[in-house]
Design a protein around this motif. Sequence first.
Motif, PDB file in Angstrom:
ATOM      1  N   ARG A 355       3.336   7.761   2.989  1.00 29.45           N
ATOM      2  CA  ARG A 355       4.337   8.795   3.268  1.00 29.45           C
ATOM      3  C   ARG A 355       4.035  10.013   2.379  1.00 29.45           C
ATOM      4  O   ARG A 355       4.003   9.915   1.150  1.00 29.45           O
ATOM      5  CB  ARG A 355       5.748   8.268   2.984  1.00 29.45           C
ATOM      6  CG  ARG A 355       6.863   9.292   3.231  1.00 29.45           C
ATOM      7  CD  ARG A 355       8.212   8.736   2.853  1.00 29.45           C
ATOM      8  NE  ARG A 355       8.565   7.584   3.681  1.00 29.45           N
ATOM      9  CZ  ARG A 355       9.629   6.810   3.434  1.00 29.45           C
ATOM     10  NH1 ARG A 355      10.407   7.069   2.390  1.00 29.45           N
ATOM     11  NH2 ARG A 355       9.895   5.796   4.228  1.00 29.45           N
ATOM     12  N   ASP A 356       3.805  11.138   3.044  1.00 34.32           N
ATOM     13  CA  ASP A 356       3.482  12.368   2.317  1.00 34.32           C
ATOM     14  C   ASP A 356       2.295  12.171   1.377  1.00 34.32           C
ATOM     15  O   ASP A 356       2.268  12.677   0.243  1.00 34.32           O
ATOM     16  CB  ASP A 356       4.698  12.865   1.514  1.00 34.32           C
ATOM     17  CG  ASP A 356       5.877  13.203   2.413  1.00 34.32           C
ATOM     18  OD1 ASP A 356       5.638  13.647   3.550  1.00 34.32           O
ATOM     19  OD2 ASP A 356       7.034  13.012   1.982  1.00 34.32           O
ATOM     20  N   GLY A 357       1.316  11.397   1.848  1.00 30.63           N
ATOM     21  CA  GLY A 357       0.096  11.179   1.071  1.00 30.63           C
ATOM     22  C   GLY A 357       0.213  10.131  -0.011  1.00 30.63           C
ATOM     23  O   GLY A 357      -0.774   9.847  -0.694  1.00 30.63           O
ATOM     24  N   GLU A 358       1.400   9.551  -0.192  1.00 32.40           N
ATOM     25  CA  GLU A 358       1.594   8.542  -1.235  1.00 32.40           C
ATOM     26  C   GLU A 358       1.863   7.170  -0.623  1.00 32.40           C
ATOM     27  O   GLU A 358       2.486   7.064   0.434  1.00 32.40           O
ATOM     28  CB  GLU A 358       2.761   8.930  -2.152  1.00 32.40           C
ATOM     29  CG  GLU A 358       2.517  10.212  -2.942  1.00 32.40           C
ATOM     30  CD  GLU A 358       3.671  10.518  -3.887  1.00 32.40           C
ATOM     31  OE1 GLU A 358       4.640   9.722  -3.911  1.00 32.40           O
ATOM     32  OE2 GLU A 358       3.591  11.536  -4.600  1.00 32.40           O
ATOM     33  N   ARG A 359       1.400   6.166  -1.339  1.00 38.89           N
ATOM     34  CA  ARG A 359       1.585   4.784  -0.891  1.00 38.89           C
ATOM     35  C   ARG A 359       2.953   4.280  -1.352  1.00 38.89           C
ATOM     36  O   ARG A 359       3.316   4.430  -2.524  1.00 38.89           O
ATOM     37  CB  ARG A 359       0.463   3.916  -1.467  1.00 38.89           C
ATOM     38  CG  ARG A 359       0.291   2.560  -0.815  1.00 38.89           C
ATOM     39  CD  ARG A 359      -0.907   1.858  -1.438  1.00 38.89           C
ATOM     40  NE  ARG A 359      -1.161   0.561  -0.842  1.00 38.89           N
ATOM     41  CZ  ARG A 359      -1.950   0.360   0.189  1.00 38.89           C
ATOM     42  NH1 ARG A 359      -2.580   1.388   0.746  1.00 38.89           N
ATOM     43  NH2 ARG A 359      -2.141  -0.852   0.671  1.00 38.89           N
ATOM     44  N   LYS A 360       3.710   3.684  -0.424  1.00 42.90           N
ATOM     45  CA  LYS A 360       5.062   3.251  -0.746  1.00 42.90           C
ATOM     46  C   LYS A 360       5.314   1.899  -0.083  1.00 42.90           C
ATOM     47  O   LYS A 360       4.947   1.688   1.077  1.00 42.90           O
ATOM     48  CB  LYS A 360       6.070   4.278  -0.237  1.00 42.90           C
ATOM     49  CG  LYS A 360       7.513   4.044  -0.648  1.00 42.90           C
ATOM     50  CD  LYS A 360       8.394   5.169  -0.128  1.00 42.90           C
ATOM     51  CE  LYS A 360       9.852   4.997  -0.545  1.00 42.90           C
ATOM     52  NZ  LYS A 360      10.019   5.151  -2.000  1.00 42.90           N
ATOM     53  N   THR A 361       5.934   0.959  -0.805  1.00 37.83           N
ATOM     54  CA  THR A 361       6.237  -0.365  -0.262  1.00 37.83           C
ATOM     55  C   THR A 361       7.736  -0.527  -0.096  1.00 37.83           C
ATOM     56  O   THR A 361       8.498  -0.308  -1.041  1.00 37.83           O
ATOM     57  CB  THR A 361       5.681  -1.482  -1.168  1.00 37.83           C
ATOM     58  OG1 THR A 361       4.255  -1.351  -1.272  1.00 37.83           O
ATOM     59  CG2 THR A 361       6.002  -2.851  -0.592  1.00 37.83           C
TER      60      THR A 361
END
Length: 481
Positions: A355-361
Amino acid sequence: MNTRQLLKGCVAAAFTLVAASAPVMAQVEATQQDYQVVQSLQRVFESVAEKVKPAVVNISTVSEIKFKHPPIPPQFRDFFHQFGIPFPFPNFPDSFQTRALGSGFIVKVKDGWAYILTNNHVVAHAKKIRVKLSDGTVYRAKVVGTDPKTDVALIKIHVGNKKVPVLQLGDSDKIKVGEFVIAVGNPYGLNWTVTHGIISAKGRHGLGLNPIEDFIQTDAAINPGNSGGPLCDIHGRVIGINTAIVRNAQGLGFAVPINIAKKVMEDLLKYGKVIRGWLGVYIEDISGELAQKFGVKEGVLVTKVMPGSPAEKGGLKSGDIIVEFNGKPVKNVADLQLKVINTKPGTKVKITVIRDGERKTLTVKIGQMPGSQQLASADLLSKYGFSVQKLTPELREKLGLPKWIKTGLVVTEVKPGSPADDAGLQEGDVIVKAGTTPRNMRPVKSVDDLLAVLRKGGDSGALLKVIRGEGVIYVVLNPQE
């Protein structure tokens, strides 16, 4: 010299040159070791055939299609009477029967019943189902349940104390492309035919054959009549159910992975319906350009999140790229769909997104697929041949029912020639009570109430109290024989 003579001369010269320059080929002789290798492979195929064939069954079905007299407006009927032609037409056929053949295999024996896996399309709409075992005995079969989405069906025959062979189910997740496989079935009525080949591909989808597709592709010869038969590994373990072929093609057969069929079977036996997980998102595969922009190799793009869905509650948003599901990479849309529907509703899973270039779990609690209950109802009610809808105030007014009738189920469809049709049920009937005997009849307020009675009644059927117009009738509903 013309062109044809010139070409003949060139070809002759070429053959002379090759013959003069080619070395003399020595005669090839196979060694004893060569024969031993081939014989070992042959013994494997023989062993599998002997192990599998006794548990494969021949399925024959009879379906009845009923005709209705042509709908001719009353003002035109006088035309026929003027010429002395009676109407409705007395010789117009009321129905005709169709017959079909397929295959299946025994997977379980319990309490005198042998359970058989096959394809849904083999037994769908069948009025009579007969199963022939390898020893020649024939039984009348009953449908336990079907799943049109995966084209899997479970039927059963009563064998009593008779010992019948059961096939071992393998693990279709562990198979590899290039492995030897053996198919057994009844192509074109040629009973217990054995063919072999290899696994040509895995995870085939987008063929438009089933709503849920994850086919094993094989070049083992499969023909009409093989449907429902087992695809086995070299140990005789079933890894798939032979399902479809590509017309006018060779070596293009497809089988439903046995792991999918096992889940369907277990759900039908335990719940009487197929339970599937649900996430609640619209998704699409990522194109090469998008993958490059987002810096990912695999995954799916979330284009929309359904309001109130498990995905929304878990924090998923439009524009997210799902790259992992419970720690496993997500390859494409079909891959994610299979992961979700095979997850038990209520299970909390970890979904990793970009999301928006960032990894999120995110942690998401998987829900139950909408329509699963309706599908289950169709599976159970299909053997009775009718469909129902919950009574609403609008329907009550439309049907002209008394105000004291506040709950019930409206019959929306009755299939011609079905047990419901034989019992006399009609479209527009309202089922208000149901039970297995007059003493235990209870109000029917939901589809679940009716399903509970039908399950409890089993082979003995159910007693229904029905409102029809201004009258009340009782109907004895027996399952398909």
